[in-house]
Scaffold this motif. Structure first.
Motif, PDB file in Angstrom:
ATOM      1  N   TRP A   1       0.832  -1.206   0.000  1.00 15.07           N
ATOM      2  CA  TRP A   1       0.000   0.000   0.000  1.00 15.07           C
ATOM      3  C   TRP A   1       0.859   1.244   0.000  1.00 15.07           C
ATOM      4  O   TRP A   1       1.941   1.243   0.593  1.00 15.07           O
ATOM      5  CB  TRP A   1      -0.877   0.029   1.264  1.00 15.07           C
ATOM      6  CG  TRP A   1      -1.582   1.346   1.418  1.00 15.07           C
ATOM      7  CD1 TRP A   1      -2.741   1.745   0.790  1.00 15.07           C
ATOM      8  CD2 TRP A   1      -1.141   2.480   2.188  1.00 15.07           C
ATOM      9  NE1 TRP A   1      -3.054   3.037   1.130  1.00 15.07           N
ATOM     10  CE2 TRP A   1      -2.097   3.524   1.995  1.00 15.07           C
ATOM     11  CE3 TRP A   1      -0.045   2.719   3.012  1.00 15.07           C
ATOM     12  CZ2 TRP A   1      -1.986   4.764   2.612  1.00 15.07           C
ATOM     13  CZ3 TRP A   1       0.063   3.965   3.619  1.00 15.07           C
ATOM     14  CH2 TRP A   1      -0.892   4.961   3.419  1.00 15.07           C
TER      15      TRP A   1
ATOM     16  N   GLU B   1       1.479  -4.923  -5.780  1.00 11.76           N
ATOM     17  CA  GLU B   1       1.340  -3.529  -5.361  1.00 11.76           C
ATOM     18  C   GLU B   1       0.993  -2.706  -6.592  1.00 11.76           C
ATOM     19  O   GLU B   1       1.582  -2.890  -7.666  1.00 11.76           O
ATOM     20  CB  GLU B   1       2.612  -3.000  -4.686  1.00 11.76           C
ATOM     21  CG  GLU B   1       2.413  -1.627  -4.080  1.00 11.76           C
ATOM     22  CD  GLU B   1       3.328  -1.322  -2.901  1.00 11.76           C
ATOM     23  OE1 GLU B   1       4.099  -2.202  -2.457  1.00 11.76           O
ATOM     24  OE2 GLU B   1       3.265  -0.187  -2.416  1.00 11.76           O
ATOM     25  N   ALA B   2       0.032  -1.803  -6.434  1.00 12.44           N
ATOM     26  CA  ALA B   2      -0.510  -1.088  -7.600  1.00 12.44           C
ATOM     27  C   ALA B   2       0.402   0.039  -8.060  1.00 12.44           C
ATOM     28  O   ALA B   2       0.287   0.513  -9.191  1.00 12.44           O
ATOM     29  CB  ALA B   2      -1.883  -0.524  -7.266  1.00 12.44           C
ATOM     30  N   SER B   3       1.328   0.470  -7.165  1.00 14.02           N
ATOM     31  CA  SER B   3       2.155   1.621  -7.531  1.00 14.02           C
ATOM     32  C   SER B   3       3.511   1.543  -6.850  1.00 14.02           C
ATOM     33  O   SER B   3       3.608   1.766  -5.637  1.00 14.02           O
ATOM     34  CB  SER B   3       1.454   2.913  -7.102  1.00 14.02           C
ATOM     35  OG  SER B   3       2.341   4.008  -7.200  1.00 14.02           O
TER      36      SER B   3
ATOM     37  N   PRO C   1       2.361  -0.781 -11.590  1.00  9.86           N
ATOM     38  CA  PRO C   1       2.011  -1.947 -10.773  1.00  9.86           C
ATOM     39  C   PRO C   1       3.033  -3.064 -10.924  1.00  9.86           C
ATOM     40  O   PRO C   1       3.727  -3.157 -11.941  1.00  9.86           O
ATOM     41  CB  PRO C   1       0.650  -2.383 -11.342  1.00  9.86           C
ATOM     42  CG  PRO C   1       0.593  -1.833 -12.713  1.00  9.86           C
ATOM     43  CD  PRO C   1       1.431  -0.600 -12.728  1.00  9.86           C
TER      44      PRO C   1
ATOM     45  N   VAL D   1      -2.204   5.140  -3.992  1.00 11.88           N
ATOM     46  CA  VAL D   1      -3.270   4.241  -4.444  1.00 11.88           C
ATOM     47  C   VAL D   1      -4.580   4.615  -3.739  1.00 11.88           C
ATOM     48  O   VAL D   1      -4.609   4.692  -2.509  1.00 11.88           O
ATOM     49  CB  VAL D   1      -2.907   2.787  -4.118  1.00 11.88           C
ATOM     50  CG1 VAL D   1      -4.025   1.823  -4.542  1.00 11.88           C
ATOM     51  CG2 VAL D   1      -1.594   2.403  -4.809  1.00 11.88           C
TER      52      VAL D   1
ATOM     53  N   GLN E   1      -9.401   1.181  -4.152  1.00 12.76           N
ATOM     54  CA  GLN E   1      -8.659   0.257  -5.010  1.00 12.76           C
ATOM     55  C   GLN E   1      -7.838  -0.707  -4.171  1.00 12.76           C
ATOM     56  O   GLN E   1      -7.794  -1.913  -4.420  1.00 12.76           O
ATOM     57  CB  GLN E   1      -7.745   1.050  -5.958  1.00 12.76           C
ATOM     58  CG  GLN E   1      -6.958   0.161  -6.933  1.00 12.76           C
ATOM     59  CD  GLN E   1      -6.007   0.962  -7.806  1.00 12.76           C
ATOM     60  OE1 GLN E   1      -6.158   2.184  -7.973  1.00 12.76           O
ATOM     61  NE2 GLN E   1      -5.009   0.310  -8.354  1.00 12.76           N
ATOM     62  N   TYR E   2      -7.222  -0.169  -3.126  1.00 17.23           N
ATOM     63  CA  TYR E   2      -6.410  -1.035  -2.261  1.00 17.23           C
ATOM     64  C   TYR E   2      -7.291  -2.051  -1.540  1.00 17.23           C
ATOM     65  O   TYR E   2      -7.001  -3.257  -1.535  1.00 17.23           O
ATOM     66  CB  TYR E   2      -5.631  -0.186  -1.249  1.00 17.23           C
ATOM     67  CG  TYR E   2      -4.796  -1.025  -0.314  1.00 17.23           C
ATOM     68  CD1 TYR E   2      -5.170  -1.206   1.010  1.00 17.23           C
ATOM     69  CD2 TYR E   2      -3.668  -1.694  -0.776  1.00 17.23           C
ATOM     70  CE1 TYR E   2      -4.429  -2.013   1.857  1.00 17.23           C
ATOM     71  CE2 TYR E   2      -2.913  -2.503   0.057  1.00 17.23           C
ATOM     72  CZ  TYR E   2      -3.307  -2.658   1.369  1.00 17.23           C
ATOM     73  OH  TYR E   2      -2.568  -3.477   2.195  1.00 17.23           O
TER      74      TYR E   2
END
Ligand code: LIP
Length: 262
Positions: free
Chosen positions: A159, A205-207, A241, A163, A167-168
């Motif tokens: 996290w 992880e998205a970012s 990501p 984000v 979404q998380y």
């Protein structure tokens, strides 16, 4: 691959992380009781140690090979052949005295990572890889698990304030609904190192930024894992990501996460 002496660079990086560890541990030990953390943004910690370790690395590289360096704190040209360093990955943990942080260093040639080192300072665990030569933990070979059931897996879902909360939460929910045990420990590099060592089975992880993950992606791949990370991010230096898994979990993990988007 250009004519570079990877062995000498690997040896320099191995020696550097041990020298930098002294700086980090001394900073922790000498922190006054009234010490307060600094922030680059919401929940985005930065400490003098991050900057000191990166500065030390830049000086070491300048004194040895004169290579280009791109780092989280002082930036640098996003060159195709350069070092990429996260001087303290897991800064939020380091800032709060939580013993889960590391130094992450990658060396890439023509945008292909050739060397990766992640040093967990507190536990004296050095994860390392040279492309094509396997991955090690303190010099001993490591490998991801062969787990094929996401319902029996342990997965890290990272996290950051970059984000959106919804979404998380959706990503965590879908991986939980697939039966996995979900963790969030605050260091992308150590997620990848633990995956390579078989301590966890997946990471999403998205970012993330290249300095968070370049060393770890090589270490995971050399340990037999699978990594999905946007190669264009190397050139664009945008956060991107990442999904990394033990080899038999990639499809199930992608399925779980894709249902997040519905
Ligand atoms: C951290 C990453 C972690 C992410 C944190 C932070 P830093 O990097 O390693 O995966 O969840 O928000 O970005 O800032 O400690 O170098």
């Amino acid at each position: 691959m250009t004519d570079v002496n990877l062995t000498e660079r690997f040896e320099m990086a191995n020696a550097f992380v041990k020298d930098a560890a002294v700086v980090a541990l001394e900073a922790l030990a000498s922190r006054p009781k009234d010490w307060t953390p600094s922030f680059k943004g919401p929940q985005d910690y930065v400490t003098a140690t991050d900057m000191a370790v990166e500065k030390l690395f830049r000086e070491r590289v300048a004194a040895t090979f004169g290579d280009d360096v791109m780092g989280e704190e002082a930036g640098g040209e996003n060159n195709s052949t350069c070092w990429v360093i996260d001087p303290i990955d897991g800064t939020a943990n380091f800032a709060r005295g939580i013993p889960h942080f590391c130094i992450s260093i990658a060396y890439r040639v023509n945008f292909q990572t050739e060397l990766g080192l992640i040093y967990d300072i507190v536990h004296d665990e050095l994860y390392a890889a040279r492309r094509g030569e396997g991955a090690t933990l303190n010099g001993k070979p490591i490998a991801t698990t062969t787990l094929a059931d996401l319902g029996a897996a342990t997965v890290e879902v990272g996290w950051s304030p970059r984000v959106p909360v919804e979404q998380y939460l959706a990503a965590v929910g879908q991986v939980l609904q697939a039966g996995a045990n979900v963790k969030r420990t605050g260091s992308a590099a150590l997620c990848l190192a633990y995956l390579a060592a078989g301590r966890i089975d997946g990471y999403f992880e998205a970012s993330v930024f290249p300095w968070d993950v370049l060393a770890g992606t090589l270490i995971v791949e050399e340990a037999g894992g699978l990594v999905s990370y946007d190669p264009a991010v190397d050139t664009a230096l945008r956060n991107s990501p990442i999904m990394a898994t033990a080899p038999k979990l990639a499809a199930a993990m992608r399925q779980a996460l894709s249902s997040t988007k519905e």
